[in-house]
Scaffold this active site. Structure first.
Site, mmCIF file in Angstrom:
data_model
loop_
_atom_site.group_PDB
_atom_site.id
_atom_site.type_symbol
_atom_site.label_atom_id
_atom_site.label_comp_id
_atom_site.label_asym_id
_atom_site.label_seq_id
_atom_site.Cartn_x
_atom_site.Cartn_y
_atom_site.Cartn_z
ATOM 1 N N CYS A 6 5.550 12.995 11.027
ATOM 2 C CA CYS A 6 4.656 14.091 11.364
ATOM 3 C C CYS A 6 3.236 13.838 10.870
ATOM 4 C CB CYS A 6 5.176 15.398 10.780
ATOM 5 S SG CYS A 6 6.627 15.960 11.656
ATOM 6 N N GLN A 15 -4.600 -4.027 -2.679
ATOM 7 C CA GLN A 15 -4.092 -2.969 -3.555
ATOM 8 C C GLN A 15 -3.926 -3.449 -4.993
ATOM 9 O OE1 GLN A 15 -3.670 0.177 -2.807
ATOM 10 N NE2 GLN A 15 -3.840 0.121 -0.584
ATOM 11 N N THR A 45 -26.245 -10.377 8.473
ATOM 12 C CA THR A 45 -27.029 -10.044 7.286
ATOM 13 C C THR A 45 -26.144 -9.400 6.234
ATOM 14 O OG1 THR A 45 -29.002 -9.762 8.605
ATOM 15 C CG2 THR A 45 -28.977 -8.646 6.479
ATOM 16 N N ASN A 64 0.806 -1.219 0.000
ATOM 17 C CA ASN A 64 0.000 0.000 0.000
ATOM 18 C C ASN A 64 0.839 1.269 0.000
ATOM 19 O OD1 ASN A 64 0.389 -1.384 2.606
ATOM 20 N ND2 ASN A 64 -0.351 0.547 3.459
ATOM 21 N N HIS A 85 -13.671 -0.773 -1.854
ATOM 22 C CA HIS A 85 -13.427 0.677 -1.977
ATOM 23 C C HIS A 85 -12.074 1.029 -2.569
ATOM 24 C CE1 HIS A 85 -10.693 1.904 1.410
ATOM 25 N NE2 HIS A 85 -10.986 0.679 1.785
#
Lengths: 144, 453
Positions: free
Chosen positions: B377, B231, B291, B203, B253
């Site tokens: 950071c 990926q 479900t 990733n 997604h």
């Protein structure tokens, strides 16, 4: 994480970016931080013989908050006496820039940079005075 | 061109409008529960789910009977690893994975390791109670363990051999280019190894692992092979037969489908068994109760079908954009390093370290572009990317890294805009970087004793 307006302003229009001649007896250089930690700050102060900060320049490797903290202190120290400049604390820097807790170390670094630059200047001056006493006696011996 | 520009396609992807169209009927009109066996609402939902199952199976060269729908790839990774460890606990308790895996794999492995060690501690306490003839508290374990020489206690050893909770884990380091060392993998497999888990594509650095070779080694040694393919699936050709994969985690997604739906491929020939994590109504052949997210699954299926049809051409187009981005940046700026193999890489990934500037500062300067950084950071942990560190990238270079992720809706115009913006940002930041100045003066930065804080 959103940045405060002041951080953005100092980051986008950083004051006093640059380099002073580190060989100049009136210039103190403070280099604090470490590249491995993700931030390194170099603050240089030109200090007059009567102890007033006449000029300040910085260069910083680090995040936006580190750059903004450097820019801010470079402005703050100018015109101050060495003693006054020493009293600037990370808390004041963090408050002025509204730094979130994870960025407090940036302000600590900026405070350290002021102290380191002044220390460097004072050490240089002490060395110079010592040399002034010894110097007339003999040539510097060659390094073994 | 619209701002801000999304160049973070590894984090997630926008849903393809065609996917949304496919999903629309399954919210209000066709709202049935796919498990309702006795009326039309249920049948319609079930038919939609089964169609999606076929679409997804076709994308990875599987049979629809081998697809288990989940809530996403984190769940799929948990289910694959914990499910295998529990089901095959009498066969062995050893897992092999890599230090560059996603946290969903690494943290799952860490929990299994801890569970085993906790069980061993319980046994040690019991043994110490026997040896001392009194109650022993966990606080005393460390001292009494040495005093009573538990290290060489034959009975305790036999007890520990019987432990069937959790697992032992070997974390393989990648080579400098991010790829697995196949000899090291081969050497790490023992007669207690039940599972090898190595991701298809990383990733952060987009490095694509030689899954076919890994699968072949696992098959030869009789060890199950799980791959977190999140990926890679839908971006590069992937087939469960070529890879000889037994378990494959996928999520919708990352391939232009909706969030909140994923799948685990579980091989049927030869049959792979897993223990369920979620018990209940016995959905998904008992492997994942709950479900089904019908609309999400329909979207997942539609996304899979689009990917299968367009993957080849899209991959070429996107790798062209990636090469354009790299050519532009490396023409304008010196001292850049690509992290990970450029050859074995996802088409849309470019992970670059911009020496002497810090990643978050670059991101702040290009705030009209959404990218990601390996800089500490940008993380809560204040540690730079563990993936880059695993490759042997120095900490300062890890702090200086930016991950660009290109995808279906990226354009050449966007790439050119980003090249220009990044060039200006890096030049400006280098002008204010003491490291850049010192490096230009020829100072060896590695020779300096920094005041780490």
């Amino acid at each position: 994480m959103a940045y405060s307006e002041k951080v953005i302003e100092h980051y986008e229009n950083s004051r006093n970016v640059g380099t002073l001649d580190k060989e100049d007896p009136n210039v103190g250089t403070g280099l604090v931080g470490a590249p491995a930690c993700g931030d390194l700050m170099r603050l240089q102060l030109k200090i007059s013989d009567d102890g007033i900060v006449q000029d300040a320049k910085f260069k910083t490797y680090g995040c936006g908050s580190a750059i903004a903290s450097s820019s801010l202190v470079s402005e703050w120290v100018k015109g101050k006496s060495v003693d006054e400049a020493q009293t600037i604390t990370n808390k004041e820097i963090a408050r002025e820039l509204s730094l979130p807790p994870v960025k407090i170390h940036c302000s600590v670094l900026a405070e350290d940079a002021i102290k380191a630059a002044i220390k460097d200047f004072q050490e240089k001056r002490a060395k110079r005075q010592a040399q002034a006493v010894v110097a007339p006696k003999a040539e510097t011996p060659a390094q073994p | 061109m619209k701002l801000p520009i999304f160049m973070d396609y590894h984090s997630t992807t926008p849903m393809d409008p065609r996917v949304l169209e496919a999903m629309k009927p399954y919210f209000v009109e066709e709202f049935g529960n796919a498990a309702s066996r006795n009326h039309k609402f249920g049948w319609t939902a079930e038919a939609a789910v089964e169609k999606a199952r076929k679409q997804l199976a076709a994308l990875i060269g599987a049979s629809e009977k081998e697809i288990v729908f989940t809530s996403g790839a984190t769940e799929s990774n948990n289910l694959a690893i914990k499910g295998v460890v529990e089901f095959y606990k009498d066969k062995g308790d050893h897992i092999i994975t890599m230090t560059t895996e996603h946290k969903a794999v690494l943290d799952t492995c860490k929990r299994l390791e801890r569970q085993r060690l906790d069980r061993i501690d319980e046994l040690k306490l019991q043994r110490l109670m026997e040896l001392t003839g009194r109650d022993v508290t966990p606080d005393e374990l460390a001292t009494l363990e040495i005093k009573h020489g538990l290290e060489n206690d034959a009975l305790l050893k036999r007890w520990i051999d019987k432990v069937r909770v959790g697992a032992r884990v070997t974390y393989l380091s990648p080579k400098k280019d991010g790829l697995i060392d196949l000899d090291a993998l081969r050497a790490a497999i023992t007669d207690k190894t039940v599972l090898v888990s190595v991701m298809l594509a990383n990733n952060e650095i987009g490095v694509v692992q030689p899954v076919a070779e890994i699968g072949a080694i696992c098959r030869e040694k009789g060890v199950l092979f799980h791959t977190d393919a999140v990926q890679g699936v839908g971006k590069i050709p992937f087939d469960v037969e070529t890879a000889k994969a037994d378990l494959v985690s996928i999520t919708a997604h990352k391939m232009y489908g909706p969030k909140g739906v994923g799948a685990l491929y579980v091989r049927r020939k030869p049959r792979v068994r897993i223990a369920a994590l979620i018990d209940g109504g016995g959905h998904e052949r008992g492997m994942r109760s709950g479900t089904l997210n019908v609309a999400g699954i329909v979207g997942f299926g539609a996304a899979a079908e689009i990917a299968r049809a367009e993957l080849g051409a899209e991959g070429q187009r996107i790798s062209g954009l990636r090469d354009r981005l790299w050519a532009g940046l490396s023409k304008n700026l010196d001292l850049l390093t690509v992290n990970g193999s450029l050859e074995h890489r996802l088409p849309g990934n470019l992970n670059v370290s911009f020496a002497y500037v810090e990643g978050e500062a670059v991101m702040m300067a290009i705030k009209d572009v959404a990218v990601s950084s390996g800089s500490a950071c940008t993380s809560a942990s204040l540690e730079p990317s563990y993936v880059l560190r695993a490759l042997g990238v120095d900490e300062d270079m890890a702090h200086s890294s930016i991950r660009f992720g290109l995808g279906r809706f990226s354009t050449a115009e966007e790439v050119d805009f980003v090249i220009d913006l990044v060039t200006r940002a890096v030049k400006k930041l280098r002008d204010m970087s003491p490291l850049y100045e010192m490096a230009k003066e020829g100072i060896d930065l590695k020779s300096i004793a920094w005041t780490a804080h």
